[in-house]
Design a protein around this motif. Structure first.
Motif, PDB file in Angstrom:
ATOM      1  N   THR A 198      49.179  11.620   8.239  1.00 58.25           N
ATOM      2  CA  THR A 198      47.921  11.535   8.984  1.00 58.25           C
ATOM      3  C   THR A 198      47.512  12.911   9.465  1.00 58.25           C
ATOM      4  N   GLY A 199      46.290  12.985   9.958  1.00 56.80           N
ATOM      5  CA  GLY A 199      45.779  14.248  10.467  1.00 56.80           C
ATOM      6  C   GLY A 199      44.366  14.080  10.977  1.00 56.80           C
ATOM      7  N   LEU A 200      43.733  15.189  11.253  1.00 60.77           N
ATOM      8  CA  LEU A 200      42.379  15.195  11.810  1.00 60.77           C
ATOM      9  C   LEU A 200      41.387  14.463  10.910  1.00 60.77           C
ATOM     10  N   ALA A 201      41.448  14.689   9.622  1.00 59.89           N
ATOM     11  CA  ALA A 201      40.513  14.032   8.702  1.00 59.89           C
ATOM     12  C   ALA A 201      40.699  12.517   8.732  1.00 59.89           C
ATOM     13  N   GLN A 202      41.936  12.059   8.732  1.00 63.53           N
ATOM     14  CA  GLN A 202      42.205  10.624   8.673  1.00 63.53           C
ATOM     15  C   GLN A 202      41.717   9.903   9.929  1.00 63.53           C
ATOM     16  N   VAL A 203      41.926  10.494  11.103  1.00 64.91           N
ATOM     17  CA  VAL A 203      41.487   9.821  12.327  1.00 64.91           C
ATOM     18  C   VAL A 203      39.972   9.899  12.497  1.00 64.91           C
ATOM     19  N   ASN A 204      39.318  10.739  11.696  1.00 58.01           N
ATOM     20  CA  ASN A 204      37.857  10.837  11.721  1.00 58.01           C
ATOM     21  C   ASN A 204      37.214  10.221  10.484  1.00 58.01           C
ATOM     22  N   GLU A 205      37.992   9.444   9.737  1.00 59.35           N
ATOM     23  CA  GLU A 205      37.518   8.708   8.567  1.00 59.35           C
ATOM     24  C   GLU A 205      36.892   9.591   7.486  1.00 59.35           C
ATOM     25  N   ILE A 206      37.450  10.780   7.311  1.00 61.23           N
ATOM     26  CA  ILE A 206      37.034  11.681   6.236  1.00 61.23           C
ATOM     27  C   ILE A 206      38.069  11.528   5.135  1.00 61.23           C
ATOM     28  N   ASP A 207      37.640  11.102   3.957  1.00 60.82           N
ATOM     29  CA  ASP A 207      38.607  10.879   2.890  1.00 60.82           C
ATOM     30  C   ASP A 207      38.327  11.787   1.699  1.00 60.82           C
ATOM     31  N   MET A 208      39.000  11.525   0.605  1.00 62.06           N
ATOM     32  CA  MET A 208      38.948  12.401  -0.561  1.00 62.06           C
ATOM     33  C   MET A 208      37.653  12.280  -1.360  1.00 62.06           C
ATOM     34  N   SER A 209      36.734  11.410  -0.917  1.00 63.32           N
ATOM     35  CA  SER A 209      35.450  11.289  -1.611  1.00 63.32           C
ATOM     36  C   SER A 209      34.509  12.441  -1.266  1.00 63.32           C
ATOM     37  N   THR A 210      34.865  13.226  -0.229  1.00 68.21           N
ATOM     38  CA  THR A 210      34.079  14.404   0.155  1.00 68.21           C
ATOM     39  C   THR A 210      35.015  15.623   0.182  1.00 68.21           C
ATOM     40  N   PRO A 211      35.342  16.179  -0.989  1.00 71.26           N
ATOM     41  CA  PRO A 211      36.365  17.224  -1.088  1.00 71.26           C
ATOM     42  C   PRO A 211      36.135  18.458  -0.209  1.00 71.26           C
ATOM     43  N   ALA A 212      34.916  18.971  -0.171  1.00 68.17           N
ATOM     44  CA  ALA A 212      34.659  20.182   0.613  1.00 68.17           C
ATOM     45  C   ALA A 212      34.835  19.906   2.107  1.00 68.17           C
ATOM     46  N   LEU A 213      34.289  18.789   2.576  1.00 63.94           N
ATOM     47  CA  LEU A 213      34.426  18.424   3.988  1.00 63.94           C
ATOM     48  C   LEU A 213      35.884  18.163   4.335  1.00 63.94           C
ATOM     49  N   LEU A 214      36.600  17.503   3.450  1.00 63.87           N
ATOM     50  CA  LEU A 214      38.012  17.221   3.689  1.00 63.87           C
ATOM     51  C   LEU A 214      38.810  18.518   3.792  1.00 63.87           C
ATOM     52  N   ALA A 215      38.614  19.438   2.856  1.00 64.91           N
ATOM     53  CA  ALA A 215      39.339  20.713   2.882  1.00 64.91           C
ATOM     54  C   ALA A 215      38.985  21.518   4.130  1.00 64.91           C
ATOM     55  N   GLU A 216      37.724  21.501   4.511  1.00 60.02           N
ATOM     56  CA  GLU A 216      37.283  22.213   5.719  1.00 60.02           C
ATOM     57  C   GLU A 216      37.944  21.619   6.964  1.00 60.02           C
ATOM     58  N   THR A 217      38.003  20.285   7.025  1.00 60.01           N
ATOM     59  CA  THR A 217      38.632  19.596   8.161  1.00 60.01           C
ATOM     60  C   THR A 217      40.133  19.852   8.183  1.00 60.01           C
ATOM     61  N   ASP A 218      40.768  19.857   7.013  1.00 53.54           N
ATOM     62  CA  ASP A 218      42.204  20.179   6.930  1.00 53.54           C
ATOM     63  C   ASP A 218      42.457  21.584   7.468  1.00 53.54           C
ATOM     64  N   GLN A 219      41.610  22.526   7.072  1.00 54.61           N
ATOM     65  CA  GLN A 219      41.761  23.909   7.527  1.00 54.61           C
ATOM     66  C   GLN A 219      41.598  23.997   9.046  1.00 54.61           C
ATOM     67  N   GLN A 220      40.605  23.317   9.562  1.00 53.88           N
ATOM     68  CA  GLN A 220      40.379  23.293  11.009  1.00 53.88           C
ATOM     69  C   GLN A 220      41.614  22.744  11.728  1.00 53.88           C
ATOM     70  N   MET A 221      42.177  21.657  11.203  1.00 54.03           N
ATOM     71  CA  MET A 221      43.363  21.061  11.825  1.00 54.03           C
ATOM     72  C   MET A 221      44.540  22.029  11.790  1.00 54.03           C
ATOM     73  N   LEU A 222      44.807  22.615  10.630  1.00 50.40           N
ATOM     74  CA  LEU A 222      45.965  23.508  10.497  1.00 50.40           C
ATOM     75  C   LEU A 222      45.821  24.756  11.363  1.00 50.40           C
ATOM     76  N   ASN A 223      44.605  25.268  11.492  1.00 49.51           N
ATOM     77  CA  ASN A 223      44.381  26.471  12.304  1.00 49.51           C
ATOM     78  C   ASN A 223      44.576  26.211  13.791  1.00 49.51           C
ATOM     79  N   SER A 224      44.435  24.954  14.206  1.00 47.66           N
ATOM     80  CA  SER A 224      44.543  24.645  15.637  1.00 47.66           C
ATOM     81  C   SER A 224      45.705  23.701  15.957  1.00 47.66           C
ATOM     82  N   LEU A 225      46.605  23.489  14.984  1.00 47.76           N
ATOM     83  CA  LEU A 225      47.690  22.523  15.187  1.00 47.76           C
ATOM     84  C   LEU A 225      48.706  23.029  16.209  1.00 47.76           C
ATOM     85  N   THR A 226      48.886  22.232  17.234  1.00 50.01           N
ATOM     86  CA  THR A 226      49.883  22.500  18.266  1.00 50.01           C
ATOM     87  C   THR A 226      50.792  21.275  18.353  1.00 50.01           C
TER      88      THR A 226
END
Length: 184
Positions: free
Chosen positions: A132-160
């Motif tokens: 799980t991660g930021l994208a999953q709890v915000n209902e962003i899935d693999m049907s929107t690749p650019a948004l998903l990758a951007e959200t993954d990056q946002q999560m990893l950059n701020s993961l505590t």
């Protein structure tokens, strides 16, 4: 520190959850005859690994991303498992082995070229994929690749450690609906 928690929680989850895993496995035998689903996914540093889940679709369903699969492929048990996210429990084995983390970008398929490219250019593959991660709890899935990758990056950059636990608790509490499937 996160790997430590991944190891402890996945071990506890597998040991304490064994009765639930066993019951789902046995019911799955009657549902599809093959209760476990194994699929090669893109892992850390773009290395392949075999992801393990409870099967939610018919055995003969094509190996594609969920948003490309037909809703008619989902079994009755599979529908329940998806709603409750219990289909994800066997991935605790992937976490225990160090192939995944509890929190991280959902691992894609090797045939999802657009997603793989978007994630590669953002450095997402330096991290372990997660359940799980930021994208999953915000209902962003693999049907929107650019948004998903951007959200993954946002999560990893701020993961505590705090956000790690937050995403886990949000998922357990039912936030997010999982990957969409095509409606007939």
């Amino acid at each position: 520190m996160i790997r430590f928690f991944d190891f402890i929680f996945s071990l506890l989850g597998l040991v304490c959850g064994f009765p639930v895993l066993l019951v789902i496995y046995l019911i799955g035998l009657f549902d599809t005859g093959s209760p476990l689903f194994r699929q090669e996914r893109v892992g850390r540093h773009q290395k392949p690994f075999i992801l393990v889940k409870f099967r939610t679709m018919k055995v003969d369903t094509a190996s594609v991303a969920s948003h490309l699969a037909s809703a008619s492929s989902i079994t009755k048990l599979g529908s329940f498992l998806r709603k409750t996210k219990l289909d994800e429990l066997p991935q605790l084995w992937n976490v225990l082995k160090g192939e995944m983390s509890l929190v991280g970008p959902r691992p894609g398929l090797f045939n999802q070229h657009e997603l793989t490219a978007e994630r590669a250019k953002r450095g997402i593959y330096a991290a372990r994929p997660g359940i799980t991660g930021l994208a999953q709890v915000n209902e962003i899935d693999m049907s929107t690749p650019a948004l998903l990758a951007e959200t993954d990056q946002q999560m990893l950059n701020s993961l505590t450690l705090g956000s790690y636990f937050k995403y886990i608790l949000m998922t357990v509490a039912g936030k997010g609906t999982g990957d969409r499937v095509r409606m007939e």
